[in-house]
Design a protein around this motif. Structure first.
Motif, PDB file in Angstrom:
ATOM      1  N   LEU A   1       0.832  -1.216   0.000  1.00 42.20           N
ATOM      2  CA  LEU A   1       0.000   0.000   0.000  1.00 42.20           C
ATOM      3  C   LEU A   1       0.866   1.265   0.000  1.00 42.20           C
ATOM      4  N   LEU A   4      -2.925   6.897   4.966  1.00 47.59           N
ATOM      5  CA  LEU A   4      -1.765   6.067   5.342  1.00 47.59           C
ATOM      6  C   LEU A   4      -0.597   6.294   4.388  1.00 47.59           C
ATOM      7  N   LYS A  57      -9.667   4.521  13.407  1.00 45.81           N
ATOM      8  CA  LYS A  57     -10.915   3.778  13.191  1.00 45.81           C
ATOM      9  C   LYS A  57     -12.036   4.769  12.847  1.00 45.81           C
ATOM     10  N   GLN A  58     -12.079   5.835  13.619  1.00 46.78           N
ATOM     11  CA  GLN A  58     -13.090   6.872  13.380  1.00 46.78           C
ATOM     12  C   GLN A  58     -12.861   7.557  12.031  1.00 46.78           C
ATOM     13  N   ASP A  63      -3.714   8.327  15.523  1.00 49.93           N
ATOM     14  CA  ASP A  63      -4.786   8.447  16.515  1.00 49.93           C
ATOM     15  C   ASP A  63      -6.166   8.416  15.848  1.00 49.93           C
ATOM     16  N   PHE A  64      -7.086   7.773  16.507  1.00 48.68           N
ATOM     17  CA  PHE A  64      -8.493   7.732  16.087  1.00 48.68           C
ATOM     18  C   PHE A  64      -8.642   7.369  14.601  1.00 48.68           C
ATOM     19  N   ASP A  89       1.764   5.459  16.036  1.00 49.04           N
ATOM     20  CA  ASP A  89       0.419   4.938  15.767  1.00 49.04           C
ATOM     21  C   ASP A  89      -0.518   6.121  15.500  1.00 49.04           C
ATOM     22  N   GLY A  96      -1.463  -2.172  10.630  1.00 50.31           N
ATOM     23  CA  GLY A  96      -2.444  -1.341   9.918  1.00 50.31           C
ATOM     24  C   GLY A  96      -2.070   0.125   9.911  1.00 50.31           C
ATOM     25  N   GLU A  97      -2.155   0.770  11.094  1.00 50.73           N
ATOM     26  CA  GLU A  97      -1.820   2.206  11.160  1.00 50.73           C
ATOM     27  C   GLU A  97      -0.659   2.400  12.118  1.00 50.73           C
ATOM     28  N   ARG A 153       6.380   0.113   7.891  1.00 50.98           N
ATOM     29  CA  ARG A 153       4.982  -0.072   8.316  1.00 50.98           C
ATOM     30  C   ARG A 153       4.893  -1.480   8.884  1.00 50.98           C
ATOM     31  N   GLY A 191      -8.997   6.472   3.902  1.00 42.93           N
ATOM     32  CA  GLY A 191      -8.097   5.977   4.960  1.00 42.93           C
ATOM     33  C   GLY A 191      -6.776   5.496   4.360  1.00 42.93           C
ATOM     34  N   ASP A 192      -6.887   4.756   3.260  1.00 44.38           N
ATOM     35  CA  ASP A 192      -5.663   4.286   2.579  1.00 44.38           C
ATOM     36  C   ASP A 192      -4.812   5.471   2.115  1.00 44.38           C
ATOM     37  N   ARG A 196      -2.953  11.326  23.658  1.00 50.62           N
ATOM     38  CA  ARG A 196      -2.596  11.209  22.230  1.00 50.62           C
ATOM     39  C   ARG A 196      -1.899  12.487  21.709  1.00 50.62           C
ATOM     40  N   ASN A 209     -11.615   6.191   9.324  1.00 50.28           N
ATOM     41  CA  ASN A 209     -12.138   5.273   8.305  1.00 50.28           C
ATOM     42  C   ASN A 209     -13.660   5.310   8.282  1.00 50.28           C
ATOM     43  N   HIS A 211     -12.855   3.730   3.741  1.00 45.32           N
ATOM     44  CA  HIS A 211     -11.579   3.002   3.756  1.00 45.32           C
ATOM     45  C   HIS A 211     -10.596   3.517   2.697  1.00 45.32           C
ATOM     46  N   LYS A 213      -0.803   7.181  24.396  1.00 45.10           N
ATOM     47  CA  LYS A 213      -2.230   7.147  24.022  1.00 45.10           C
ATOM     48  C   LYS A 213      -3.078   7.518  25.237  1.00 45.10           C
TER      49      LYS A 213
HETATM   50  N1  LIG Z   1      -7.887   2.433   5.460  1.00 47.92           N
HETATM   51  C1  LIG Z   1      -7.166   1.519   6.119  1.00 47.92           C
HETATM   52  N2  LIG Z   1      -7.413   1.288   7.414  1.00 47.92           N
HETATM   53  C2  LIG Z   1      -6.672   0.389   8.065  1.00 47.92           C
HETATM   54  C3  LIG Z   1      -5.661  -0.339   7.418  1.00 47.92           C
HETATM   55  N3  LIG Z   1      -5.100  -1.170   8.338  1.00 47.92           N
HETATM   56  C4  LIG Z   1      -5.748  -0.960   9.517  1.00 47.92           C
HETATM   57  N4  LIG Z   1      -6.708  -0.012   9.351  1.00 47.92           N
HETATM   58  C5  LIG Z   1      -7.678   0.470  10.333  1.00 47.92           C
HETATM   59  O1  LIG Z   1      -7.050   1.146  11.411  1.00 47.92           O
HETATM   60  C6  LIG Z   1      -7.965   1.159  12.496  1.00 47.92           C
HETATM   61  C7  LIG Z   1      -7.204   0.961  13.768  1.00 47.92           C
HETATM   62  O2  LIG Z   1      -8.123   1.089  14.817  1.00 47.92           O
HETATM   63  P1  LIG Z   1      -7.707   1.073  16.345  1.00 47.92           P
HETATM   64  O3  LIG Z   1      -6.666   0.037  16.556  1.00 47.92           O
HETATM   65  O4  LIG Z   1      -8.958   0.999  17.146  1.00 47.92           O
HETATM   66  O5  LIG Z   1      -6.974   2.432  16.587  1.00 47.92           O
HETATM   67  P2  LIG Z   1      -7.504   3.928  16.523  1.00 47.92           P
HETATM   68  O6  LIG Z   1      -8.905   4.058  16.046  1.00 47.92           O
HETATM   69  O7  LIG Z   1      -6.490   4.697  15.714  1.00 47.92           O
HETATM   70  O8  LIG Z   1      -7.454   4.353  18.011  1.00 47.92           O
HETATM   71  P3  LIG Z   1      -6.200   4.853  18.858  1.00 47.92           P
HETATM   72  O9  LIG Z   1      -4.979   4.196  18.294  1.00 47.92           O
HETATM   73  O10 LIG Z   1      -6.467   4.424  20.258  1.00 47.92           O
HETATM   74  O11 LIG Z   1      -6.138   6.339  18.715  1.00 47.92           O
HETATM   75  C8  LIG Z   1      -8.995   0.038  12.236  1.00 47.92           C
HETATM   76  O12 LIG Z   1     -10.235   0.624  11.949  1.00 47.92           O
HETATM   77  C9  LIG Z   1      -8.442  -0.649  11.002  1.00 47.92           C
HETATM   78  O13 LIG Z   1      -9.469  -1.109  10.134  1.00 47.92           O
HETATM   79  C10 LIG Z   1      -5.431  -0.091   6.033  1.00 47.92           C
HETATM   80  O14 LIG Z   1      -4.564  -0.680   5.383  1.00 47.92           O
HETATM   81  N5  LIG Z   1      -6.202   0.839   5.419  1.00 47.92           N
END
Ligand SMILES: Nc1nc2c(ncn2[C@@H]2O[C@H](COP(=O)(O)OP(=O)(O)OP(=O)(O)O)[C@@H](O)[C@H]2O)c(=O)[nH]1
Length: 317
Positions: free
Chosen positions: A155, A208, A193-194, A190-191, A188, A231-232, A228, A204-205, A309, A196, A201, A305
């Motif tokens: 990616l 990243l 998941k929110q 922050d937030f 890492d 995920g994030e 990397r 989100g990509d 954060r 995305n 998504h 965190k």
């Molecule tokens: N778009 C995208 N999202 C990804 C990828 N890999 C992981 N994620 C997303 O990253 C998010 C990580 O969520 P969490 O581990 O809860 O972390 P967070 O929401 O950043 O929360 P905190 O780290 O506590 O601030 C998840 O929603 C995964 O789906 C990717 O390759 N692409």
């Protein structure tokens, strides 16, 4: 005959960039002339008449893409030169083609055992020589591409976990050998998941990719690595780096991401994308594994965190 007598015709910088580089090793001036006329239109050629020159040319940058090596030489034979090239990590991946008048099958097999990619018997015909060289250059390029793909995250195109694993082992051992500190910075988003959930998504990509691209430029020294690893989640390995250096780098990481100004309406504060950072620094000992450094950095990240954060925390020692 001096080596200088055999020089390729004028080749512009552009041509050099376009052409592959060949190193031809042969002690016979007539043979070198033959190669010069047969190969220099297609390739940028360097010539060496002794084992010493051959090895030093092969190690020098820009390195040759392929080496044509005579088997019978007055000082070290071609086989010994090949063995030395294959033992040296700097030259071991350069394909070697043996060119020799010896047709003996055992000699040929010995050449392949030593790691050559091909064996051509003299007298060599130019079209055949060119065809073989071009095939081996193509194969070498493909092998190089495959190898680099195996070490890159598809990616973001930055180094992946596999490259991280190999680098941390190597740098850990090096730090022990030279009694130097090594730092690890875990990063890492922050937030995310929110993020995305709010933007989707695909966006989100893109986020990243952008974050990785800019953080990658912060690993500047030869022993450093940015990768990397999840995920994030990203990591920076900093060789020969003390606590002060690591803290400065962590501040640079946080500032770099903040300056990207990527909105995160999904986050509780509706602000921009930020990162939390965990730092660990160690003077490794033989009895310890690099995992201990990772665990310390991970704990520090957890603390960053938990304390709000968009900040760094330093592992306790
Ligand atoms: N778009 C995208 N999202 C990804 C990828 N890999 C992981 N994620 C997303 O990253 C998010 C990580 O969520 P969490 O581990 O809860 O972390 P967070 O929401 O950043 O929360 P905190 O780290 O506590 O601030 C998840 O929603 C995964 O789906 C990717 O390759 N692409």
């Amino acid at each position: 005959m001096q080596l200088k007598e055999i020089t390729t015709p004028h080749i512009s910088e552009l041509d050099v960039a376009k052409k592959s580089r060949l190193l031809v090793v042969d002690d016979d001036p007539n043979q070198l002339r033959f190669y010069l006329h047969g190969l220099s239109k297609l390739y940028y050629c360097q010539f060496a008449r002794t084992a010493h020159d051959a090895i030093s040319c092969a190690r020098q940058f820009p390195q040759p893409d392929l080496i044509i090596l005579d088997v019978v030489m007055p000082d070290l034979g071609g086989f010994e030169i090949c063995r030395l090239l294959k033992c040296d990590p700097l030259t071991s991946n350069i394909p070697v083609i043996f060119a020799s008048g010896i047709e003996d099958i055992d000699v040929k097999v010995r050449g392949f055992d030593l790691g050559c990619v091909d064996y051509i018997t003299k007298p060599v015909l130019v079209p055949e020589m060119n065809a073989r060289i071009s095939t081996h250059l193509k194969l070498a390029r493909q092998a190089h591409l495959l190898e680099s793909l195996a070490y890159l995250d598809p990616l973001t195109q930055v180094p992946n976990r596999r490259q991280y694993n190999e680098t941390i082992q190597r740098e850990w051992s090096r730090s022990i050998r030279y009694a130097q500190p090594i730092a690890m910075i875990l990063i890492d988003i922050d937030f995310f998941k929110q993020f995305n959930n709010f933007y989707g998504h695909g966006v989100g990509d893109d986020c990243l990719i952008k974050v990785a691209y800019h953080l990658h430029s912060l690993s500047r020294r030869p022993g450093d690595l940015f990768a990397r690893i999840g995920g994030e989640e990203f990591v920076l390995i900093l060789s020969d780096c003390d606590e002060l250096g690591a803290v400065n780098k962590a501040e640079e990481v946080i500032e770099t991401v903040s300056q990207l100004n990527i909105a995160n309406q999904g986050a509780p504060n509706h602000d921009r994308v930020t990162v939390s950072v965990g730092i660990a620094v160690a003077k490794p000992k033989v009895s310890e594994e690099p995992l201990s450094l990772f665990q310390a950095a991970d704990e520090a990240l957890y603390n960053a965190k938990n304390s709000g954060r968009d900040k760094y925390a330093l592992a306790e020692r």
